[in-house]
Design a protein around this motif. Structure first.
Motif, PDB file in Angstrom:
ATOM      1  N   THR A   1       0.861  -1.190   0.000  1.00  0.00           N
ATOM      2  CA  THR A   1       0.000   0.000   0.000  1.00  0.00           C
ATOM      3  C   THR A   1       0.895   1.237   0.000  1.00  0.00           C
ATOM      4  O   THR A   1       2.089   1.157   0.302  1.00  0.00           O
ATOM      5  CB  THR A   1      -0.883   0.050   1.266  1.00  0.00           C
ATOM      6  OG1 THR A   1      -0.018   0.267   2.377  1.00  0.00           O
ATOM      7  CG2 THR A   1      -1.672  -1.226   1.461  1.00  0.00           C
TER       8      THR A   1
ATOM      9  N   GLU B   1       2.452  -0.476   4.038  1.00  0.00           N
ATOM     10  CA  GLU B   1       2.008  -1.757   4.620  1.00  0.00           C
ATOM     11  C   GLU B   1       1.923  -2.817   3.533  1.00  0.00           C
ATOM     12  O   GLU B   1       1.779  -2.496   2.355  1.00  0.00           O
ATOM     13  CB  GLU B   1       0.594  -1.593   5.178  1.00  0.00           C
ATOM     14  CG  GLU B   1       0.486  -0.911   6.500  1.00  0.00           C
ATOM     15  CD  GLU B   1      -0.977  -0.612   6.756  1.00  0.00           C
ATOM     16  OE1 GLU B   1      -1.690  -1.520   7.189  1.00  0.00           O
ATOM     17  OE2 GLU B   1      -1.379   0.526   6.468  1.00  0.00           O
TER      18      GLU B   1
ATOM     19  N   ARG C   1       2.944  -3.049  -6.240  1.00  0.00           N
ATOM     20  CA  ARG C   1       1.950  -1.967  -6.178  1.00  0.00           C
ATOM     21  C   ARG C   1       1.855  -1.303  -7.559  1.00  0.00           C
ATOM     22  O   ARG C   1       2.769  -1.391  -8.371  1.00  0.00           O
ATOM     23  CB  ARG C   1       2.307  -0.940  -5.108  1.00  0.00           C
ATOM     24  CG  ARG C   1       3.539  -0.157  -5.390  1.00  0.00           C
ATOM     25  CD  ARG C   1       3.609   1.158  -4.624  1.00  0.00           C
ATOM     26  NE  ARG C   1       4.750   1.888  -5.138  1.00  0.00           N
ATOM     27  CZ  ARG C   1       5.875   2.110  -4.463  1.00  0.00           C
ATOM     28  NH1 ARG C   1       6.003   1.687  -3.228  1.00  0.00           N
ATOM     29  NH2 ARG C   1       6.865   2.757  -5.030  1.00  0.00           N
TER      30      ARG C   1
END
Ligand code: DP6
Length: 333
Positions: A61, A65, A99
């Motif tokens: 994230t 995290e 990500r």
């Protein structure tokens, strides 16, 4: 423990991949041509633990995290980690985190950039210095065919020679050859997304698919020529035609697939109006409702501002032609 982080871009097809001879390994029925992007990308870290026993994949994230990814994504990614390890003849476990630069809620397909990043980072973590053709072939074997193209920068063709097992993409021209822009109108879709994988399976049920394959050799050549000549006036109409044909095939498959939302049509009409105002801009869509508008740098502001003001357009992303995957110093793990 060795690790590597790679940022790999998404790509937008000018001539679409639709339908496969071997879907699991992503061997296409016909060639496709794409532009590798730069702003829309995936960043992935892969860590190799020679003593480890279980592979792991995490979503990173923005807040630093790591969260558990959706099960369908986890399964595909872990299967690909295993493929990379086998290809390298390595033992132990691979741990990965990934990500996207673009919000998942924007409904943009992320598997091309995601599998390209996982492949290139995995190979680097295992210490393998391999050329782009081999990495493209390995990315393709993830089942995400468009990932084969994202391993290369610039203007890319993914051929479909039935006798070539590797089935890797090739670069037609580097990014610096032609500064094209891609303004993406992210449209509020609402409808549930039907995956490209389902679309590939159904393609042959459309009465228009055989005709598409007859037309494609000439279209592909016209696109190669337009890229070589840097002629958007020649390239644009073919790109629009090809995207409409992909959706014609999807809509006439059994069962039919409708990817468009009402605002998709609004954007298509607006792009035609922009051309009437003298701005060279052309639309293309993948397996979803968003519209990618291809234009030159001098038209980009007008295109982006006009599209952002339309009802039903949630956000506009400005992108352009990029150089392909690159190694980063940071670790997401
Ligand atoms: C319509 O099987 O490569 O985008 O794995 O979801 O990225 P993903 O799809 P893939 O099919 C891509 C289909 C397409 C056209 C294209 O990119 O060529």
């Amino acid at each position: 423990m060795k690790w590597a982080t790679v940022e790999a871009p998404a790509n937008i097809a000018l001539v679409k991949y639709w339908g496969a001879r071997d879907l699991e390994r992503a061997i296409p029925h016909h060639p496709s041509i794409s532009i590798t992007l730069r702003a829309c990308n995936s960043t992935t870290t892969v860590e190799h633990d020679p003593e480890g026993s279980a592979d792991e994949i995490w979503l990173a994230t923005g807040a630093g995290e790591l969260v558990v990814p959706p099960e369908s994504f986890r399964k595909r990614a872990v299967a690909h980690l295993q493929r990379i390890r086998e290809w390298a003849g390595a033992a132990g476990a691979l741990r990965a985190a990934t990500r996207n630069s673009f919000p998942m809620s924007a409904g943009m397909a992320s598997s091309a950039s995601g599998f390209a990043a996982l492949t290139v980072a995995g190979a680097a973590a295992l210490g393998l210095e391999r050329g782009p053709a081999e990495l493209s072939s390995l990315a393709r074997s993830s089942g995400s065919g468009s990932a084969a193209r994202s391993v290369m920068g610039g203007y890319v063709e993914w051929p479909s020679d039935p006798d070539d097992e590797a089935c890797a993409a090739v670069q037609l021209a580097p990014a610096r050859h032609w500064d094209l822009r891609n303004v993406i109108a992210v449209v509020h879709g609402g409808a549930k997304k039907i995956s490209s994988l389902d679309g590939h399976v159904l393609a042959e049920t459309s009465p228009h698919y055989a005709r598409r394959r007859e037309i494609l050799p000439d279209r592909l050549q016209a696109v190669r020529d337009a890229i070589a000549a840097r002629s958007l006036g020649s390239l644009g109409p073919i790109v629009e035609e090809d995207a409409i044909e992909l959706h014609l095939v999807a809509m006439s498959s059994t069962p039919p697939i409708f990817y468009w939302a009402p605002a998709t049509l609004t954007v298509l009409a607006t792009v035609r109006e922009l051309r009437e105002r003298g701005i060279l801009a052309y639309s293309t869509m993948d397996a979803g409702p968003n519209v990618h508008v291809i234009c030159e740098p001098e038209g980009e502001d007008a295109v982006a501002e006009t599209l952002a003001a339309l009802e039903g357009v949630e956000t506009v992303i400005r992108d352009g032609v990029g150089d392909g995957p690159r190694l980063l110093e940071e670790s997401l793990l």
